[in-house]
Design a protein around this motif. Structure first.
Motif, short mmCIF file in Angstrom:
data_model
loop_
_atom_site.label_atom_id
_atom_site.label_comp_id
_atom_site.label_asym_id
_atom_site.label_seq_id
_atom_site.Cartn_x
_atom_site.Cartn_y
_atom_site.Cartn_z
N HIS A 154 0.85 -1.19 0.00
CA HIS A 154 0.00 0.00 0.00
C HIS A 154 0.89 1.24 0.00
CE1 HIS A 154 -3.47 2.48 0.66
NE2 HIS A 154 -2.85 3.07 1.68
N GLY A 155 0.83 2.00 -1.07
CA GLY A 155 1.59 3.24 -1.15
C GLY A 155 2.85 3.19 -1.99
N GLY A 156 3.34 2.02 -2.35
CA GLY A 156 4.54 1.98 -3.17
C GLY A 156 5.18 0.61 -3.27
N PHE A 157 6.25 0.57 -4.05
CA PHE A 157 6.97 -0.68 -4.28
C PHE A 157 8.04 -0.89 -3.22
CE2 PHE A 157 5.46 -0.08 -8.65
CZ PHE A 157 5.01 -1.35 -8.91
N VAL A 158 8.31 -2.15 -2.95
CA VAL A 158 9.41 -2.56 -2.08
C VAL A 158 10.34 -3.42 -2.92
CG1 VAL A 158 10.04 -3.87 -0.02
CG2 VAL A 158 7.94 -2.54 -0.05
N LEU A 159 11.63 -3.14 -2.87
CA LEU A 159 12.62 -3.91 -3.60
C LEU A 159 13.61 -4.49 -2.60
CD1 LEU A 159 13.55 -4.70 -6.46
CD2 LEU A 159 15.03 -2.70 -6.41
N TYR A 160 13.69 -5.80 -2.55
CA TYR A 160 14.61 -6.52 -1.67
C TYR A 160 15.73 -7.05 -2.54
CZ TYR A 160 16.33 -10.12 1.52
OH TYR A 160 17.11 -10.90 2.31
N TYR A 161 16.97 -6.77 -2.16
CA TYR A 161 18.12 -7.18 -2.95
C TYR A 161 19.14 -7.87 -2.05
CZ TYR A 161 22.20 -6.63 -6.03
OH TYR A 161 23.30 -6.86 -6.81
N LYS A 162 19.60 -9.04 -2.47
CA LYS A 162 20.59 -9.76 -1.69
C LYS A 162 21.66 -10.30 -2.62
CE LYS A 162 21.09 -13.31 1.85
NZ LYS A 162 20.38 -14.24 2.75
N ARG A 163 22.91 -10.11 -2.22
CA ARG A 163 24.06 -10.62 -2.97
C ARG A 163 24.83 -11.58 -2.09
NH1 ARG A 163 28.58 -6.47 -3.87
NH2 ARG A 163 29.12 -7.17 -1.78
N LEU A 164 25.09 -12.77 -2.59
CA LEU A 164 25.84 -13.76 -1.83
C LEU A 164 27.32 -13.59 -2.08
CD1 LEU A 164 23.73 -16.99 -2.48
CD2 LEU A 164 23.68 -15.51 -0.47
N GLU A 165 28.11 -13.69 -1.02
CA GLU A 165 29.56 -13.63 -1.15
C GLU A 165 30.13 -14.97 -1.58
OE1 GLU A 165 31.28 -10.84 -1.06
OE2 GLU A 165 29.41 -9.78 -0.66
N SER A 166 29.45 -16.06 -1.23
CA SER A 166 29.85 -17.38 -1.71
C SER A 166 28.60 -18.24 -1.82
CB SER A 166 30.86 -18.03 -0.76
OG SER A 166 30.26 -18.29 0.49
N GLY A 167 28.63 -19.20 -2.73
CA GLY A 167 27.49 -20.08 -2.93
C GLY A 167 26.48 -19.49 -3.91
N THR A 168 25.39 -20.21 -4.10
CA THR A 168 24.34 -19.78 -5.02
C THR A 168 22.97 -20.00 -4.38
OG1 THR A 168 24.21 -21.97 -6.04
CG2 THR A 168 25.67 -20.37 -7.10
N PHE A 169 21.98 -19.32 -4.92
CA PHE A 169 20.61 -19.52 -4.48
C PHE A 169 20.06 -20.79 -5.12
CE2 PHE A 169 20.95 -14.89 -4.00
CZ PHE A 169 20.51 -14.75 -2.71
#
Length: 96
Positions: free
Chosen positions: A43-58
């Motif tokens: 409500h009211g706008g977008f939320v952007l979640y950003y995550k970068r891994l230093e090692s490994g993968t999702f």
């Protein structure tokens, strides 16, 4: 992974044919699966979640080809937990 709010909203509308303000969470991964972005309309706008891994993968959830993943699968993916074997018990679901 250079796109921000407007670029990701454009991708959701043009490539996926979905409404970015519909309340869904849209997941974007880079090719190496080391960066993840989650776009969500609140409500009211977008939320952007950003995550970068230093090692490994999702890890990729098993049911991504069906068009969506569950909230629990998304949490496991962000936390880096890969379920090798699981049994999901049947639960009540109202008919649509």
């Amino acid at each position: 992974m250079r796109k921000s709010f407007d670029g990701l909203c454009g991708l959701v509308g043009s490539e996926l044919g979905r409404n970015p303000t519909g309340g869904e969470v849209f997941v974007f991964l880079n090719r190496k699966r080391t960066h993840i972005k989650l776009l969500h309309w609140e409500h009211g706008g977008f939320v952007l979640y950003y995550k970068r891994l230093e090692s490994g993968t999702f890890p990729l959830p098993k049911n991504t080809l069906s068009g969506g993943i569950s909230w629990s699968d998304l949490i496991l993916m962000v936390e880096g937990i890969e379920v090798v074997k699981s049994n999901r018990r049947r639960r009540f679901s109202p008919s649509k």
